[in-house]
Scaffold this active site. Sequence first.
Site, PDB file in Angstrom:
ATOM      1  N   TYR A   1       1.010  -0.803  -0.368  1.00  0.00           N
ATOM      2  CA  TYR A   1      -0.392  -0.479   0.108  1.00  0.00           C
ATOM      3  C   TYR A   1       0.182   1.629   0.037  1.00  0.00           C
ATOM      4  O   TYR A   1       0.785   2.405  -1.076  1.00  0.00           O
ATOM      5  CB  TYR A   1      -0.992  -0.208   1.865  1.00  0.00           C
ATOM      6  CG  TYR A   1      -1.308   1.511   1.576  1.00  0.00           C
ATOM      7  CD1 TYR A   1      -2.667   1.256   0.551  1.00  0.00           C
ATOM      8  CD2 TYR A   1      -1.665   2.323   1.658  1.00  0.00           C
ATOM      9  CE1 TYR A   1      -3.709   2.521   0.966  1.00  0.00           C
ATOM     10  CE2 TYR A   1      -2.039   3.401   2.735  1.00  0.00           C
ATOM     11  CZ  TYR A   1      -3.312   3.582   1.995  1.00  0.00           C
ATOM     12  OH  TYR A   1      -4.164   4.585   1.742  1.00  0.00           O
TER      13      TYR A   1
ATOM     14  N   THR B   1     -12.659   5.852   8.133  1.00  0.00           N
ATOM     15  CA  THR B   1     -13.659   6.416   7.408  1.00  0.00           C
ATOM     16  C   THR B   1     -13.586   4.930   7.650  1.00  0.00           C
ATOM     17  O   THR B   1     -12.958   3.355   7.918  1.00  0.00           O
ATOM     18  CB  THR B   1     -12.685   6.287   6.171  1.00  0.00           C
ATOM     19  OG1 THR B   1     -11.481   5.765   6.161  1.00  0.00           O
ATOM     20  CG2 THR B   1     -12.178   7.590   5.836  1.00  0.00           C
TER      21      THR B   1
HETATM   22  P1  NAD Z   1     -13.030   4.752   1.895  1.00  0.00           P
HETATM   23  O1  NAD Z   1     -12.955   2.451   1.653  1.00  0.00           O
HETATM   24  O2  NAD Z   1     -14.196   4.944   2.793  1.00  0.00           O
HETATM   25  O3  NAD Z   1     -13.831   5.078   0.122  1.00  0.00           O
HETATM   26  C1  NAD Z   1     -12.487   4.438  -1.113  1.00  0.00           C
HETATM   27  C2  NAD Z   1     -13.477   4.381  -1.764  1.00  0.00           C
HETATM   28  O4  NAD Z   1     -13.298   4.132  -2.794  1.00  0.00           O
HETATM   29  C3  NAD Z   1     -14.936   4.039  -2.185  1.00  0.00           C
HETATM   30  O5  NAD Z   1     -16.701   4.626  -2.154  1.00  0.00           O
HETATM   31  C4  NAD Z   1     -14.716   2.425  -2.992  1.00  0.00           C
HETATM   32  O6  NAD Z   1     -15.673   2.299  -3.807  1.00  0.00           O
HETATM   33  C5  NAD Z   1     -14.178   3.372  -3.542  1.00  0.00           C
HETATM   34  N1  NAD Z   1     -13.429   2.476  -4.735  1.00  0.00           N
HETATM   35  C6  NAD Z   1     -11.983   1.416  -4.772  1.00  0.00           C
HETATM   36  N2  NAD Z   1     -11.819   0.714  -5.760  1.00  0.00           N
HETATM   37  C7  NAD Z   1     -12.046   2.152  -6.383  1.00  0.00           C
HETATM   38  C8  NAD Z   1     -12.415   1.445  -7.735  1.00  0.00           C
HETATM   39  N3  NAD Z   1     -11.632   0.672  -8.925  1.00  0.00           N
HETATM   40  N4  NAD Z   1     -12.881   2.274  -9.161  1.00  0.00           N
HETATM   41  C9  NAD Z   1     -14.035   3.165  -8.552  1.00  0.00           C
HETATM   42  N5  NAD Z   1     -13.836   3.609  -6.960  1.00  0.00           N
HETATM   43  C10 NAD Z   1     -13.121   2.222  -6.070  1.00  0.00           C
HETATM   44  O7  NAD Z   1     -11.651   4.693   1.883  1.00  0.00           O
HETATM   45  P2  NAD Z   1     -11.037   6.886   2.167  1.00  0.00           P
HETATM   46  O8  NAD Z   1     -10.522   6.517   3.879  1.00  0.00           O
HETATM   47  O9  NAD Z   1     -12.237   7.214   1.921  1.00  0.00           O
HETATM   48  O10 NAD Z   1     -10.280   6.568   1.181  1.00  0.00           O
HETATM   49  C11 NAD Z   1      -9.788   7.641   0.099  1.00  0.00           C
HETATM   50  C12 NAD Z   1      -8.368   7.577  -0.424  1.00  0.00           C
HETATM   51  O11 NAD Z   1      -7.978   8.219   1.195  1.00  0.00           O
HETATM   52  C13 NAD Z   1      -7.988   6.127  -0.396  1.00  0.00           C
HETATM   53  O12 NAD Z   1      -7.031   6.400  -1.391  1.00  0.00           O
HETATM   54  C14 NAD Z   1      -7.079   5.989   0.656  1.00  0.00           C
HETATM   55  O13 NAD Z   1      -5.420   5.539   0.564  1.00  0.00           O
HETATM   56  C15 NAD Z   1      -6.985   7.862   1.131  1.00  0.00           C
HETATM   57  N6  NAD Z   1      -6.234   7.422   2.153  1.00  0.00           N
HETATM   58  C16 NAD Z   1      -6.917   7.445   3.407  1.00  0.00           C
HETATM   59  C17 NAD Z   1      -6.428   7.204   5.089  1.00  0.00           C
HETATM   60  C18 NAD Z   1      -7.403   6.628   6.064  1.00  0.00           C
HETATM   61  O14 NAD Z   1      -6.652   6.974   7.043  1.00  0.00           O
HETATM   62  N7  NAD Z   1      -8.537   6.436   5.450  1.00  0.00           N
HETATM   63  C19 NAD Z   1      -5.564   7.762   4.892  1.00  0.00           C
HETATM   64  C20 NAD Z   1      -4.701   7.770   4.301  1.00  0.00           C
HETATM   65  C21 NAD Z   1      -4.910   8.130   2.713  1.00  0.00           C
END
Ligand code: NAD
Length: 248
Positions: free
Chosen positions: A153, A188
């Site tokens: 990741y 989330t």
């Molecule tokens: P989440 O799982 O709540 O939301 C992610 C969304 O992306 C979901 O709605 C999912 O359906 C969609 N998705 C996944 N694969 C997909 C695909 N192939 N095509 C279309 N849509 C797709 O996650 P989040 O926590 O809101 O994360 C959002 C972004 O932030 C991600 O890129 C994650 O890596 C990044 N991030 C999150 C955190 C955290 O702590 N939550 C920290 C750093 C970065």
Amino acid sequence: MNRFDRVKVLLTGAGSGIGRAAAIRLAAEGAQIFALDRGEEGLAETAGLVSGPGRFVPHVTDVTDEQAVVEAVAAAAGELGGIDVLVNVAGIHRTTPIETLTVADLHLLFSVNLVGTALLCREALRHLPDGTGVIVNVASSAATQGTPYMTAYSASKGAVLSFSLSLAAELAGRRIRVVPISPGTVATPLTSGLEFPEGLDLRYFGRIRSLFGSAGPEQIAAVIAFAASADAGYLTGAEILVDGGSGT
Ligand code: NAD
């Protein structure tokens, strides 16, 4: 003042977490949003939470499907009458110790997190206007902070970060801004679903945990809105780390 009045935004990952919060925030500031996610239910739920003055058009798309992305971006430009801002939030996460890391997991993480982001950038750039176009890519603090059991990741997010920095340099001549945003831990479904196999040494997490606790998705959405707005007109090719000081 609505910073996004008449601004046309293409947003991915709008069906949950940070993407949903970004949709709510940007629409509240007037944005016209064409929203992609692979999950129809999540998009419908977000649509019910978004309120004006902006607009929210949901469109089910898997960002790893090249043809689907080509068609979705064309549909977005047609529906909105152009694209001013691209916000790439869609992403997936896996935790596993190196001993059980699979090639399939590596391909999957890079396919969604890097390839999906890159495809969206390539296609949206057919429409983004020189001078004012903006791309915001969500990376992660894991891109630059060692994070145990998240090697694949972290590497995929490091790729998103370096992709964004190089793209910013490439697009500077067109005066299109590219801003990578790296959240720390955000509350989330992605983080609440994290499972660590028994027996892992999790002591290191104490060193990278923020004393501010986890961020709310709306706190990341606020930074996305800033980066995408004209307020950030001189911001490009620089990572915004939003990790509650966890690396300090
Ligand atoms: P989440 O799982 O709540 O939301 C992610 C969304 O992306 C979901 O709605 C999912 O359906 C969609 N998705 C996944 N694969 C997909 C695909 N192939 N095509 C279309 N849509 C797709 O996650 P989040 O926590 O809101 O994360 C959002 C972004 O932030 C991600 O890129 C994650 O890596 C990044 N991030 C999150 C955190 C955290 O702590 N939550 C920290 C750093 C970065």
